[in-house]
Design a protein around this motif. Structure first.
Motif, PDB file in Angstrom:
ATOM      1  N   ASN A 109       1.058  -1.210  -0.217  1.00 55.62           N
ATOM      2  CA  ASN A 109      -0.333   0.034   0.070  1.00 55.62           C
ATOM      3  C   ASN A 109       0.942   1.191   0.174  1.00 55.62           C
ATOM      4  OD1 ASN A 109      -2.830  -1.229   0.511  1.00 55.62           O
ATOM      5  ND2 ASN A 109      -2.101  -2.087   2.231  1.00 55.62           N
ATOM      6  N   ILE A 110       2.167   1.437  -0.382  1.00 56.55           N
ATOM      7  CA  ILE A 110       3.331   2.230  -0.377  1.00 56.55           C
ATOM      8  C   ILE A 110       2.893   3.258  -1.318  1.00 56.55           C
ATOM      9  CG2 ILE A 110       5.596   3.581   0.377  1.00 56.55           C
ATOM     10  CD1 ILE A 110       5.707   1.005   1.510  1.00 56.55           C
ATOM     11  N   GLN A 114       4.517   8.561   0.100  1.00 53.53           N
ATOM     12  CA  GLN A 114       5.387   7.859   1.076  1.00 53.53           C
ATOM     13  C   GLN A 114       6.970   7.482   1.096  1.00 53.53           C
ATOM     14  OE1 GLN A 114       1.760   5.394   1.763  1.00 53.53           O
ATOM     15  NE2 GLN A 114       1.355   6.222   3.182  1.00 53.53           N
ATOM     16  N   THR A 464       4.303   9.410   7.837  1.00 49.56           N
ATOM     17  CA  THR A 464       4.233   8.185   6.769  1.00 49.56           C
ATOM     18  C   THR A 464       3.920   7.105   7.986  1.00 49.56           C
ATOM     19  OG1 THR A 464       5.002   9.344   5.457  1.00 49.56           O
ATOM     20  CG2 THR A 464       5.706   7.305   4.814  1.00 49.56           C
ATOM     21  N   LEU A 468       1.017   4.248   7.356  1.00 52.87           N
ATOM     22  CA  LEU A 468       1.602   2.672   6.834  1.00 52.87           C
ATOM     23  C   LEU A 468       1.423   1.525   7.724  1.00 52.87           C
ATOM     24  CD1 LEU A 468       4.830   3.734   4.759  1.00 52.87           C
ATOM     25  CD2 LEU A 468       2.647   2.910   3.712  1.00 52.87           C
ATOM     26  N   TYR A 471      -1.816  -0.798   7.885  1.00 50.13           N
ATOM     27  CA  TYR A 471      -1.708  -1.455   6.906  1.00 50.13           C
ATOM     28  C   TYR A 471      -1.026  -3.292   6.922  1.00 50.13           C
ATOM     29  CZ  TYR A 471      -3.440   1.837   3.859  1.00 50.13           C
ATOM     30  OH  TYR A 471      -3.996   3.062   3.581  1.00 50.13           O
TER      31      TYR A 471
END
Length: 473
Positions: A109-110, A114, A464, A468, A471
């Motif tokens: 998902n980055i 990010q 960030t 992150l 997730y």
């Protein structure tokens, strides 16, 4: 970043040059970040900044920048029961392969923004610890679902922007990644962000062409023999502009060796060497599990062995046959890879200590002409890293990049230490960071052990991380 590139000079009482330590050295650089003159035995000019101990900045020859955000989150046994290498099975414990699936899950998902924030933070940390250049082995190139960004070089451009913001020199290596395993296995769903073929990699190389400068080189990297066929690797090597660096993961894991033997009848390094002309352009990353014949092949080829001891230890990869490689005249450099450490001191210390444990003796990394371990390691890693980067770094001399470290000569670890013992103390004494100031490409990017934009960059990185880690599960 706030630091600017201007013509400058530094007078150093002791400077590590290619031939060894020299006294009273005047270093002068231009506005483009190139050294104009390096003059030993000079008089200290009035008004010029002075330092006691100066080293060439180290090259980090292997980096996956986004993995910096994963640090410390994979250190729980058996936390990935869905992995085919099931850690709950006592006969199949946690390994590189279980870690890899956790990394894939984290990476899915980055966003490009990010990626840039993580890389900028990482690069400031690398600079503060003594790396002034990095080779980014970049395979997170597509959108989370596997689609191509409107600008296919989007995420590579983000890494370039991060390096520029931090002030570190960069060798950008877009990655060729087409298959999930030997025999051209189809990529899994969680590998679709990495998918590329030679034409796509070369398209990213072309897109970055206008960015190339003294601080940026662009090469390419076949990910591994698992992820690219020999035909693809040969096509990429032959089509990439002449002289550009080529990096590849190879023989990192014993399972990889077994899979290659089953698929090709050869061990990975030998299989690559039989089908591709290995030469000085190549950096063979890890190459942990190579036999005596392969050691000689690598040494004869002029390729660099890219060693990443902190990551190789963290993943349980094994120990590189360094003593045999040194005896064969091999070239090596160091990288921080997954960034469980951002310190060249730790990489070099791990490199030597692993060999001491393996051979149950001391002072392994030496040669007949250099018996001081610290000097051998630092100078060897400088030379190998510079070659792997394809940039004019690794040596303080006219025409080279103005990349240097000023050590904290007032630190207790260096108090009263003879200059010939400085590198030994720097690498093997204590855990304090002895790097005080860092000049990279003619910019003072670290002063008094702090990056010039450290606070602003760290704030963005922390934001960030918050996003992150939602997730992770």
């Amino acid at each position: 970043m706030s630091a600017s590139v201007n013509p400058g000079a530094l007078f150093a009482r002791h400077t590590l040059l290619a031939q060894g330590w020299a006294a009273d050295v005047l270093l002068e650089w231009d506005g483009a970040g190139n050294l104009l003159a390096v003059t030993p035995g000079a008089a200290a000019p009035p008004g010029v900044e002075q330092a006691q101990l100066v080293l060439p900045g180290m090259v980090n020859l292997h980096s996956h920048a986004f993995q910096r955000a994963l640090g410390g989150l994979t250190e729980t046994a058996g936390d990935n029961p869905h992995n085919p290498h099931n850690p709950h099975n006592p006969h199949n414990p946690d390994s590189f392969w279980t870690w890899r699936d956790l990394m894939y899950r984290f990476a899915r998902n980055i966003t490009p923004g990010q990626i840039e924030a993580i890389a900028t933070q990482l690069f400031t940390e690398c600079l503060r610890h003594g790396y002034t250049a990095v080779c980014e082995f970049h395979y997170l190139q597509r959108a989370p679902g596997g689609s191509v960004y409107p600008r296919p070089a989007e995420t590579a451009e983000r890494i370039v922007a991060a390096a520029r913001a931090a002030g570190i020199g960069l060798t950008m290596l877009p990655v060729l990644y087409s298959h999930a395993g030997f025999g051209e296995q189809a990529l899994r769903g969680d590998q679709q962000r990495f998918r590329s073929d030679p034409a796509q990699v070369l398209g990213i190389v072309d897109a970055l062409e206008a960015e190339r400068c003294g601080q940026l080189e662009v090469g390419a990297a076949p990910h591994s023999l698992r992820a690219a066929t020999i035909a693809q690797i040969r096509e990429l090597a032959q089509t990439l502009p002449a002289g550009r660096p080529l990096h590849i993961h190879i023989a990192e894991q014993e399972d990889e060796v077994r899979q290659c033997l089953a698929a090709t009848g050869m061990r990975p390094l030998r299989y690559l060497a039989e089908h591709v002309a290995l030469d000085e352009r190549w950096c063979l990353v890890h190459a942990t599990h190579i036999d005596a014949d392969e050691v000689d092949r690598v040494a004869r080829s002029g390729a660099v062995a890219g060693l990443c001891p902190s990551t190789e230890a963290n993943l349980g990869d094994g120990l590189y046959p360094l003593a045999q490689f040194i005896a064969a005249g091999g070239r090596f450099g160091i990288g921080s890879d997954s960034h469980v450490s951002q310190s060249p001191v730790e990489e070099l210390r791990w490199l030597e200590y692993g060999q001491r444990l393996r051979h149950q003796r001391r002072n392994v990394a030496v040669s007949p002409s250099q018996r001081r371990v610290g000097d051998f390691l630092w100078q060897g890693a400088l030379a190998g890293g510079a070659q792997a980067s394809g940039r004019k770094v690794g040596v303080l001399g006219a025409g080279m990049r103005a990349d240097l470290l000023v050590l904290d000569s007032e630190h207790p670890n260096l108090e009263g230490v003879a200059v010939d013992d400085v590198l030994g103390a720097f690498i093997f004494a204590g855990n304090d960071n002895l790097v005080r100031d860092v000049l990279a490409g003619g910019r003072w990017v670290v002063r008094d052990a702090r990056h010039v934009d450290q606070d602003a960059i760290a704030r963005r990185y922390k934001q960030t991380l918050v996003a992150l880690r939602e997730y992770r599960s």
